[in-house]
Design an enzyme around this catalytic site. Structure first.
Site, short mmCIF file in Angstrom:
data_model
loop_
_atom_site.label_atom_id
_atom_site.label_comp_id
_atom_site.label_asym_id
_atom_site.label_seq_id
_atom_site.Cartn_x
_atom_site.Cartn_y
_atom_site.Cartn_z
N LYS A 194 0.95 -1.34 0.36
CA LYS A 194 -0.01 -0.08 0.19
C LYS A 194 0.83 1.41 -0.15
CE LYS A 194 -3.87 -0.40 2.51
NZ LYS A 194 -3.87 -0.64 3.51
N ARG B 121 -3.28 3.19 8.37
CA ARG B 121 -3.73 2.28 7.88
C ARG B 121 -2.54 0.94 7.63
NH1 ARG B 121 -4.35 4.39 1.80
NH2 ARG B 121 -5.97 2.82 2.05
N GLY C 185 -7.79 -7.47 5.91
CA GLY C 185 -8.62 -8.30 6.99
C GLY C 185 -7.11 -8.41 7.81
N MET D 258 -5.47 -6.12 9.91
CA MET D 258 -5.82 -4.68 10.74
C MET D 258 -6.86 -3.38 9.78
SD MET D 258 -3.86 -2.00 12.86
CE MET D 258 -4.29 -0.74 11.40
N ARG E 284 -3.25 -1.53 -6.49
CA ARG E 284 -2.92 -2.86 -6.36
C ARG E 284 -3.55 -3.64 -7.32
NH1 ARG E 284 -6.26 -4.64 -0.88
NH2 ARG E 284 -8.24 -4.41 -1.92
N HIS F 20 -3.13 -41.81 -3.20
CA HIS F 20 -3.21 -42.32 -4.68
C HIS F 20 -4.49 -41.60 -4.55
CE1 HIS F 20 -5.11 -45.76 -6.57
NE2 HIS F 20 -3.60 -45.84 -6.96
N SER G 122 15.00 -41.06 -17.09
CA SER G 122 13.41 -39.56 -17.02
C SER G 122 13.01 -40.33 -16.04
CB SER G 122 12.45 -40.55 -17.87
OG SER G 122 11.16 -40.02 -17.27
N CYS H 99 9.24 -37.71 -15.23
CA CYS H 99 8.17 -37.85 -15.17
C CYS H 99 7.05 -38.09 -13.96
CB CYS H 99 7.97 -39.13 -15.76
SG CYS H 99 8.77 -40.49 -15.28
N TYR I 86 12.92 -32.35 -20.95
CA TYR I 86 11.03 -32.22 -21.45
C TYR I 86 10.54 -32.78 -20.26
CZ TYR I 86 10.71 -37.23 -21.26
OH TYR I 86 11.44 -38.56 -20.82
P1 ADP Z 1 -7.32 -2.06 3.54
O1 ADP Z 1 -5.76 -2.63 3.15
O2 ADP Z 1 -8.57 -2.87 4.35
O3 ADP Z 1 -8.25 -1.97 1.60
P2 ADP Z 1 -7.68 0.91 3.70
O4 ADP Z 1 -6.20 1.04 5.18
O5 ADP Z 1 -7.12 0.57 1.82
O6 ADP Z 1 -7.74 -0.29 4.97
O7 ADP Z 1 -8.61 1.71 4.28
C1 ADP Z 1 -10.36 1.00 3.84
C2 ADP Z 1 -10.62 2.72 3.70
O8 ADP Z 1 -10.65 3.52 4.41
C3 ADP Z 1 -10.47 2.73 2.49
O9 ADP Z 1 -11.08 1.43 1.02
C4 ADP Z 1 -10.91 4.44 2.38
O10 ADP Z 1 -11.92 4.19 1.53
C5 ADP Z 1 -11.05 4.56 3.23
N1 ADP Z 1 -9.59 5.41 4.26
C6 ADP Z 1 -8.04 4.91 4.49
N2 ADP Z 1 -7.07 6.05 4.45
C7 ADP Z 1 -7.87 7.20 4.09
C8 ADP Z 1 -7.71 8.83 4.27
N3 ADP Z 1 -6.35 8.86 4.03
N4 ADP Z 1 -9.30 9.56 3.85
C9 ADP Z 1 -10.19 8.97 3.45
N5 ADP Z 1 -10.39 7.81 3.90
C10 ADP Z 1 -9.71 6.79 3.86
MG MG Z 2 -7.94 -0.25 0.65
#
Ligand code: ADP
Ligand code: MG
Ligand code: MG
Length: 871
Positions: free
Chosen positions: A8, A78, A87, A89, A322, A438, A754, A822, A842
């Protein structure tokens, strides 16, 4: 810089660099996280000073100040590791709010409701993620307030009610933590950073990493980013979009958005988001801008992107991008079309598709719209879906199959005796055994769906039923399995036929252009051989003759051959088998006309063709007690005696492979004769055939010398007898460490090697595969003593070193020695790459894995070319 900044963080930095509208922020590196753990969960000295210093840069860019009483900066915190870990954090939004700054936000926006709502959300997220107070305790308080006010939705709460919610939240925090909710923004920030570091080692993160084979010592980065608000009115909003359709691959934006909402509302499902295309009508300028950025990101990353965005009062911000996850079908189409559009080269397109995904495209699949009654889950051993009547016995499966019935074979585990039942069944379900048991290996070989190791099902062979909890399924009832996910489903499921797309065919033809390895298939029947050709195989790397011996019309003759007391008796039995084997080889050589076919002489220990000792003991005891059929008893006793004499303490290391050919030369002679008779006949009929006779399990040059002499003599005699000439080759399967060491000597009498890497892995490790997988291998993998299951991915260090040695020594004697593999590994992408690296000619794998091997071989060649120049 993904390793240091996390996925990220790296992408946020890169997007900032190419001038995209990303809210200003900073990233704390994964190195800091690793240091945090090294110090025993303590923030490194000076870290917070550095954060403060950098925060002033962010403040300048945002035009706001963190904790300021007139114009406060709010941030999101984040997590973000090198590999995306959904998921791990939850993100904390609106950090920096307290009793004073919330008033400033209210004043500046003229919107007290918005300010309180943001504050409430912040306390809730911080309380959950940092203070570890269960989310539902906050939800309960919020719901209470809604009830008190007689409203249904959050948005309907007045500023006054929200104020009450905030107060109740703060009370909860005090009672749970024994102290007040932190008011100091800098303290909030420090606590949040620590929480992100801690989250790297929470249970879900550890489980996710184990499942996805991600190392535990990488650490996570922390992204601190100024907030933008999608919930400031109808000119604001938030959304998520893929640059192409992740399910079909079609080149259209695919996503959703919500007006007047903050990030988590989209996922929370409180309001239903709308398709991204409607943004075009509502905020046309924003839409045009977003499309422009989406295109730019795609061409920058040369991959389909998954983008998160927010619009604040008519300004678009990009919050994340991503590489988007996609189905196999989409993956192929996207790669192909991007190359056609000139966005990427053909080679880059080949690298965009994960070879193991191709598997999904060749099998019938469960209609994704269908409602399913899933009763259990086992290991996804062989992809595809199958429905059929439950049967518990291979003979019965065969019998019903011949009557045109669709059956599902259910066994605790399968053995080579069950082959005919597996052939007749739509799919196989076992309660024991791993991904290389098996059942799994055989089913994959046949392209049949299989779910194995489904421990939740308890099979009762006597009552002819199995149960899952309290559900009992009787013989004849309809059950379905999904071999791609391991699901066991009650009843028939609606299925879709696979469609081979034009993109798929084109992409694989590009693969053939760049790959260096040849791709063959393991096939035992003309049908399998045809299938293999369709999938693009250019030869057969292994024909197992024992599968032919298992046929119901042959087994009695095979048993007679084994039971024969004299050479004459044995030769009589063999004379029945000769024309049958000749017919088998005729069919396969014909189906593979123009391509080499490696036929292995008989390999398994003979006891595998006889009834089990236990079975015979029960039968003879019964016959004795009832005294019913003395003649049958006599016969069974004779069988029992033979089975006892063939009994081995360790059959894996026992009397098998070419040891059989040494002690029962007549068996090998019959097989060699059958091969050459077939070749001669086909040659007379005008077909070009290339039989390769393969001796299994050799350990010494004298064995090879002996067999080579025999094979040449029979070939010569056959050609002379019918006066034709055909091409043939003689070689050995390399599957024991000693064979690798003396490969230079073996090569004197071999045209080809082989690698039988299943046995080579067993004998290098000293593990019997089936025992290892049932008993200790799972522990070895869980505790990371071994990184990978060596029966699935080639063990480069051990087995690989032996292979490398055998290649070098073999080619020293014979530079033109043809070398292939093989074992099951021949269709596994990582192992295919290894085979490319050690210079094999091969790989050979089951027909359904041929496309995987083609693509994996192409990828290996491309990666190799990048390092050492093109071949
Ligand atoms: P995840 O990795 O679970 O996708 P994110 O870090 O992307 O978590 O955050 C989830 C959501 O939180 C983002 O999709 C966005 O909608 C909101 N968010 C994160 N950072 C910001 C920010 N700087 N301003 C506004 N919304 C934010
Ligand atoms: Mg996100
Ligand atoms: Mg073997």
């Amino acid at each position: 810089m993904r390793a240091l900044l996390g996925g990220k963080g790296a992408n946020l930095a890169e997007m900032t660099n190419i001038g995209l509208p990303v809210p200003p922020g900073m990233t704390i590196t994964t190195a800091a996280c690793i240091e945090y753990y090294r110090l025993g969960r303590k923030l490194p000295d000076g870290l917070m000073d550095e954060v403060k210093r950098n925060l002033t840069v962010v403040e300048e860019q945002a035009g706001k100040k963190f904790g300021d009483l007139t114009n406060p900066l709010l941030v999101s915190v984040r997590s973000g590791a090198m590999f995306s870990m959904p998921g791990m954090m939850d993100t904390i939004l609106n950090l920096g709010l307290n009793e004073q700054t919330v008033q400033s936000v209210a004043n500046n926006t003229g919107n007290l409701r918005f300010a309180y709502d943001s504050y409430r959300r912040f306390i809730q997220m911080f309380g959950d993620v940092v203070l570890e107070i269960p989310k539902y305790e906050f939800e309960d308080l919020l719901n209470q307030q809604k009830e008190n006010q007689g409203v249904k939705y959050d948005q309907e709460l007045t500023p006054e009610s929200l104020r009450k919610v905030i107060d109740s939240y703060k009370k909860l925090v005090r009672s749970k933590t024994g102290r007040a909710f932190p008011e100091d923004p800098m303290e909030q920030l420090k606590m949040a950073i620590e929480a992100v570091f801690r989250s790297w080692n929470n249970d879900r993160a550890i489980i996710y990493r184990n499942l996805n084979k991600i190392a535990h010592d990488l650490g996570t980065a922390v992204n601190i980013q100024s907030m933008v608000f999608g919930n400031m009115g109808n000119d604001s909003g938030t959304g998520v979009a893929f640059t192409r359709n992740p399910s079909t691959g079609e080149n259209t934006l695919y996503g959703e958005f919500l007006t007047n909402a903050q990030g988590e509302d989209v996922v929370a499902g409180i309001r239903t988001p709308r398709p991204i295309i409607q943004l075009k009508e509502e905020m046309p300028e924003m839409y045009t801008e977003f499309v422009r950025i989406a295109r730019l990101l795609e061409s920058h990353y040369k991959n389909m992107q998954d983008i998160e965005f927010t619009i604040e009062r008519g300004r678009l911000y990009i919050l994340q991008t991503r590489n988007g996850k996609r189905t196999a079908q989409a993956s192929v189409r996207i790669a192909y079309e991007m190359a056609q559009e000139g966005l990427i080269t053909k080679q880059q397109a080949l690298l965009l598709v994960d070879p193991s995904q191709l598997d999904q495209l060749l099998h019938r699949q469960i209609d994704s719209q269908a409602q399913l009654n899933v009763i259990a889950k086992g290991l996804p051993a062989s992809p595809g879906a199958a429905s059929g009547q439950v049967v518990f016995d291979a003979d019965e499966a065969e019998h019903l199959g011949k009557m045109g019935k669709k059956v599902l074979l259910v066994r605790t585990e399968t053995t080579p005796d069950d082959i005919h039942g597996i052939v007749a069944a739509q799919g196989v379900l076992t309660s024991r055994g791993g991904m290389t048991s098996h059942a799994a290996v055989v089913a994959r070989g046949m392209g049949k769906p299989c779910v194995c190791g489904c421990e939740a099902i308890k099979i009762d062979y006597i009552k002819e039923e199995f149960s899952v909890g309290t559900t009992v399924i009787k013989k004849g009832e309809l059950v379905s399995i999904d071999g791609a996910t391991g699901r066991v489903i009650l009843g028939q499921v609606p299925m879709k036929d696979p469609e081979i797309s034009a993109e798929y065919t084109a992409l694989l033809s590009w693969a053939d252009e760049v790959k260096y390895l040849g791709i063959r298939a393991n096939a035992d029947t003309p049908e399998d051989a045809k299938k293999a050709r369709e999938f693009g195989a250019t030869g057969i790397g292994l024909v197992r003759t024992e599968h032919m011996f298992m046929g119901q019309d042959r087994l009695p003759h095979v048993q007679q051959m084994i039971l024969a007391e004299t050479l004459e008796d044995r030769q009589k039995a063999l004379s029945y088998l000769l024309p049958m084997q000749e017919g088998d080889f005729y069919g396969i050589l014909k189906a593979m006309e123009g391509y080499p076919v490696t036929i292995r002489l008989l390999d398994p220990p003979l006891h595998e063709f006889l009834p089990s000792l236990e079975e015979l003991l029960i039968e003879t005891t019964e016959l004795r007690v009832t005294g019913k059929d003395p003649v049958l008893l006599e016969e069974k006793l004779r069988l029992l005696k033979k089975v006892r004499s063939l009994h081995e303490f360790n059959p894996m290391l026992g009397h098998r492979g070419c040891r059989l050919g040494i002690t029962f030369p007549e068996i090998y002679e019959m097989q060699i004769t059958a091969i050459f008779n077939a070749a001669a006949r086909l040659t007379q009929e005008g077909y070009k055939v290339l039989p390769e006779v393969e001796v299994p399990l050799t350990i010494d040059v004298n064995e090879m010398k002996l067999f080579k002499g025999k094979i040449d003599a029979i070939a010569k005699a056959t050609m002379a007898a019918v006066n034709v000439k055909f091409h043939y080759a003689v070689g050995t399967m390399i599957e024991l460490p000693r064979a690798c060491v003396i490969a230079d000597e073996l090569a004197e009498f071999c045209d080809f090697f082989s690698f039988g890497t299943n046995d080579l892995t067993q004998t290098t490790f000293g593990f019997s595969r089936d025992d290892a997988e049932g008993k200790f291998l799972p522990h070895y993998l869980e505790s990371k003593i071994l990184k990978e299951n060596p029966f699935i991915v080639i063990d480069r260090k051990g087995v690989g070193a032996f292979m490398d040695m055998a290649v070098k020594r073999g080619r020293k004697t014979r530079p033109d020695l043809e070398i292939g593999i093989c074992g099951e590994h021949g269709g596994e992408p990582n192992s295919v790459a290894f085979c490319h690296e050690v210079g094999l000619n091969y790989v050979s794998c089951s027909p359904y894995r041929v496309p995987i091997a083609r693509l994996a071989a192409a990828q290996a060649a491309i990666s190799d070319g990048e390092i050492i120049g093109t071949r």
